[in-house]
Design an enzyme around this catalytic site. Structure first.
Site, PDB file in Angstrom:
ATOM      1  N   GLY A 136       8.242   7.625 -23.105  1.00 54.34           N
ATOM      2  CA  GLY A 136       7.792   8.953 -23.514  1.00 54.34           C
ATOM      3  C   GLY A 136       8.246   9.313 -24.909  1.00 54.34           C
TER       4      GLY A 136
ATOM      5  N   GLY B 258       8.680   7.099 -27.438  1.00 57.40           N
ATOM      6  CA  GLY B 258       7.957   6.292 -28.406  1.00 57.40           C
ATOM      7  C   GLY B 258       8.256   4.817 -28.191  1.00 57.40           C
TER       8      GLY B 258
ATOM      9  N   VAL C  98       9.934   1.005 -28.553  1.00 58.75           N
ATOM     10  CA  VAL C  98      11.276   0.476 -28.722  1.00 58.75           C
ATOM     11  C   VAL C  98      11.148  -0.957 -29.238  1.00 58.75           C
ATOM     12  CG1 VAL C  98      13.473  -0.050 -27.604  1.00 58.75           C
ATOM     13  CG2 VAL C  98      12.109   1.887 -26.811  1.00 58.75           C
TER      14      VAL C  98
ATOM     15  N   LYS D 214      14.827   2.719 -31.043  1.00 59.07           N
ATOM     16  CA  LYS D 214      13.867   3.620 -30.411  1.00 59.07           C
ATOM     17  C   LYS D 214      13.280   4.522 -31.499  1.00 59.07           C
ATOM     18  CE  LYS D 214      15.035   5.641 -26.469  1.00 59.07           C
ATOM     19  NZ  LYS D 214      15.586   6.651 -25.532  1.00 59.07           N
TER      20      LYS D 214
ATOM     21  N   ASP E 102      17.124  12.548 -15.463  1.00 55.58           N
ATOM     22  CA  ASP E 102      15.984  11.622 -15.480  1.00 55.58           C
ATOM     23  C   ASP E 102      16.437  10.222 -15.068  1.00 55.58           C
ATOM     24  OD1 ASP E 102      13.314  11.022 -15.709  1.00 55.58           O
ATOM     25  OD2 ASP E 102      13.409  10.623 -17.866  1.00 55.58           O
TER      26      ASP E 102
END
Length: 831
Positions: A526, A528, A530, A544, A641
């Site tokens: 989410g 972007g 890596v 990242k 998360d």
């Protein structure tokens, strides 16, 4: 040792044999009528220690011993019949007719006895809460005999290691012969008082290691004693000829003891929440801890190569042996002392002097004087037999009139040792000092010139880095005011020293990733893409890069910088730095060669690598990382998360929690918080968070429970939607639990009978973690204890959340707000 021939005793043992199980398990005391037989045991009144029969690892022999009752891995602190084992499980521990405590075999032969000549009839033996087994009279209550006076290889709290200089009686530790043979080994350890009390380890009759003298607080030859022992030791002189060493655990919540092992090493071990014993200190840190490693007048320094060198003013006694690494012959003086010739008034002699050696372990065989420091120096100087002196405020004056043996140079601690040298040798040492000073001055000038030449080049780089930091701080100030609306205690910006966070420039990251080439792309989340990179020094990194189209923007970027920049734990991914350059925003992490857990767990080929031992290690590692975030780090972190794709695996498949963009910092006295901005991944979110925006530590526990069940079952939590029963992971697990069909839950890859109970416990704990009401779920520390303890009774789980209703009906109507299993969603929703 002979047979117990008295028929009355034999008849009594036979008569009571049907009752001894009850007696042995219900009391902490043994009498002639209340004995124990193999495999029974008694437990101390406080439940801390157990006395009974055991077999060491890889041995079938049986012994009577004492061990910790609440530690999952036994550590036997005392053994009775260590030199005379039982050959079968027919042993009895009882009180004999003459009042001695005895161990009998199946033929009533005495294999061990307390061996008192002044024993009392009708005496009893009691296991105290200290772990001490005592034999006491029936009326007086005085101790006739105690195990603390006859230790094995273990030194525990309140035990006394002692020596009586009048009688020569000593209480010492003796090593086992091997881990499977507790009979008396080669090594012993105890207190020796020749002039000053010290702790010694002996190999047979030879000194193997020593601690240096006691100064009232520490042994001065143990440089890390302040930190390692926490000042818990005391060495007491009772003024009647007995010296004894004991220790008390100060502010220590976990058991700790010292074991003299089969190699003569004294090991400090601790047990955390009933888990395995972990060695936290060793008496042998380097080769220099071996007694007399460098011989007479030789000094050992583990930081040097070779480790042995002669003291200043001395040279090797046998040069060839010394050069071959055999230093036992030691060193001799280059120049004889002038003391006697000066005192006799002979011509040509100049007075001897002293060379100070700092941070030294003082030699063995010190004399003692009550003189103050200056007088101590003068006394040694006037005595031609005195070759060195040292002074410690807690000990006093320590002169040496014999060869200096067992010297060691420390990097910290120790005392100043003043070695007597001839005047001419002192002159040489002064010349060496001058050479060193001149060399240092030349080095400083050269360094200054080099620094000046480099300054102009570095100034430009420094200015650019300063500008980047200013940009980063500006961005944080713009993004950070949004956080307190969600968490009043979230302001930890001042606690994070951003100046300490390494900053990378765009050029070096572009070079490391080959201009972010697709071949180096590791994945896309989410935040972007890596990329894998390799720095000029060879270090591998993961970069990242914030995507311009990402829903996770500056808020998440800055949040991750603030949250993780100061976290250090083996089960958390390490943030190496960041890059802010115009619109480019990147985070730089340590590289994880095995990517994320989901890449292994949900792949039919790679999952074969994850046998049960590896899976359980991953579960434990995630739990330890989560416990650090919740309780042990200086910032209290709620991850929000936690999922399989956010668990990275290193080269040995050890887990590391990653992706802290959604994490929140809690105040020390805050248990939960509310948010209007629900973020996370459906299927891992707790009901109170998904429905009401309330999050706490128990929200992470819910996610951990889902993740634990995924690891055991080997399927994604959303992989059940297409099945005939049309339910998700929690519903399926609950159905199988109620049907008592746990085997159907287990991944085929790990279905082995030897692991069945451990797997069942993990499923049980997982269901406890996903209960609907937050207060019903255990804390992470309790979860870890549940997973590790095979004896802990677990409560029955209640019905998990989301098992009777759709998780997110709105999500099906608006797919743009949904999240698949491995992609995080941010959902803005008013309440």
């Amino acid at each position: 040792m002979g047979l117990v021939r008295n028929t009355n005793l034999s008849a009594l043992l036979v008569l009571l044999s049907c009752f001894h199980l009850e007696f042995g398990s219900a009391t902490d005391t043994i009498t002639a009528a209340k004995f124990i037989s193999d495999p029974e045991a008694i437990i101390s009144n406080d439940g801390g220690f157990k006395l009974g029969f055991f077999s060491p690892p890889n041995s079938t022999f049986r012994y009577v011993g004492i061990w910790y009752a609440n530690i999952s891995v036994p550590s036997f602190i005392w053994v009775a019949n260590r030199n005379n084992p039982l050959k079968s499980s027919s042993g009895i521990l009882t009180i004999s007719e003459d009042g001695n405590l005895v161990v009998l075999d199946g033929q009533k032969k005495v294999l061990w006895s307390s061996n008192l000549t002044n024993s009392v009839v009708n005496s009893s033996a009691q296991l105290l809460g200290s772990g001490n087994l005592v034999l006491q009279g029936n009326t007086t209550g005085t101790f006739l005999w105690e195990s603390f006076q006859h230790p094995s290889n273990t030194f525990i709290e309140k035990m006394k290691i002692s020596t009586d200089v009048r009688t020569g009686k000593k209480v010492q530790l003796t090593s086992w012969k091997s881990p499977s043979d507790p009979s008396v080994g080669n090594f012993s350890a105890g207190i020796d008082v020749r002039n000053l009390p010290e702790f010694f380890i002996w190999n047979g009759s030879s000194t193997y290691s020593r601690s240096g003298p006691w100064n009232g607080r520490i042994f001065i030859g143990v440089p890390d004693m302040y930190t390692t022992y926490l000042d818990g030791f005391s060495l007491v002189d009772d003024k009647e000829g007995t010296f004894y060493l004991t220790f008390t655990l100060l502010n220590e919540p976990f058991p700790k003891h010292y074991v003299l092992n089969e190699q003569g090493n004294l090991l400090q071990s601790s047990s955390i929440i009933g888990e395995d014993w972990e060695v936290t200190w060793s008496s042998f840190q380097t080769e220099c801890d071996v007694y007399g490693k460098c011989g007479a007048f030789g000094s050992c320094n583990s930081q040097n190569t070779p480790i042995c060198s002669c003291l200043p003013g001395f040279e090797a006694k046998k040069t060839q042996e010394w050069n071959r690494g055999n230093w036992r012959s030691g060193c001799v003086r280059r120049t004889p002392l002038q003391c006697e010739s000066v005192n006799n008034g002979s011509e040509g002699g100049k007075k001897d002097g002293f060379l100070k050696l700092t941070m030294m372990k003082v030699p063995d065989l010190a004399d003692w004087s009550s003189a103050l420091e200056e007088k101590c120096r003068n006394q040694c100087l006037e005595n031609c037999s005195c070759v060195a002196y040292a002074f410690d405020a807690g000990i006093g004056c320590m002169p040496w009139t014999r060869s200096l043996i067992d010297l060691q140079k420390f990097s910290s601690g120790g005392v100043d040792l003043n070695v007597r040298l001839a005047y001419s040798e002192l002159d040489k040492e002064e010349n060496v000092k001058v050479i060193i000073i001149v060399t240092i001055i030349i080095g400083v000038i050269f360094t200054g010139i080099s620094t000046y030449l480099l300054w102009r080049w570095m100034a430009k780089q420094k200015a650019k880095k300063k500008k980047t930091k200013e940009m980063l701080l500006l961005n944080i100030r713009e993004a950070y005011p949004k956080f307190p609306r969600e968490d009043k205690h979230g302001d930890r910006l001042n606690q994070v020293k951003l100046q300490d966070l390494p900053l990378f420039n765009l050029q070096e990251l572009a070079s490391a990733t080959n201009n972010f080439h697709l071949s180096n792309k590791l994945g896309h989340g989410g935040f972007g893409p890596v990329y894998k990179g390799k720095m000029l020094d060879g270090q591998e990194i993961a970069v990242k890069r914030l995507s311009k189209t990402s829903r996770q923007g500056l808020d998440e970027f800055m949040n991750e910088v603030v949250v993780i920049s100061k976290l250090q734990h083996r089960n958390l991914v390490r943030l190496l730095g960041c890059c802010v350059d115009g619109e480019e925003q990147m985070l730089v992490y340590e590289y994880m060669p095995n990517k994320s857990l989901d890449a292994f767990l949900f792949d039919s080929i790679k999952s074969k690598v994850l046998d049960w031992r590896r899976r359980f290690n991953i579960i434990e590692g995630i739990g330890r990382g989560l416990l650090y975030l919740h309780r042990d780090s200086r910032l209290r972190i709620i991850h929000r998360d936690l999922k399989a794709s956010n668990i990275l695996l290193d080269e040995e498949l050890n887990p590391k929690i990653s992706d802290f963009g959604m994490a929140r910092i809690f105040g020390g006295n805050v248990d939960q918080a509310n948010t209007t901005r629900v973020v996370g991944t459906y299927g891992y979110m707790s009901p109170e968070y998904a429905m009401q925006g309330r999050f706490s530590e128990k929200s992470d526990v819910f996610s951990f429970g889902v993740l634990l069940l995924e690891i055991v079952i080997g399927r994604r939590n959303n992989s059940f939607y297409d099945d005939d029963h049309a339910m998700h992971l929690l519903g399926f697990a609950w159905q199988m639990w109620n049907a008592n069909n746990i085997v159907a839950l287990t991944d085929l890859m790990i279905r082995e009978p030897c692991f069945e109970m451990e797997i069942l416990r993990c499923i049980h704990v997982g269901l406890l973690c996903v209960q609907e009401v937050a207060k019903d779920r255990p804390t992470v520390s309790t979860v870890i204890s549940m997973l590790k303890s095979e004896t802990l009774d677990l409560p029955l789980p209640k019905q998990p959340a989301f098992t009777e209703r759709q998780i997110a009906p709105d999500a099906q109507q608006n797919p743009s707000k949904c999240s698949v299993n491995n992609v995080t969603v941010t959902m803005v929703q008013g309440r």
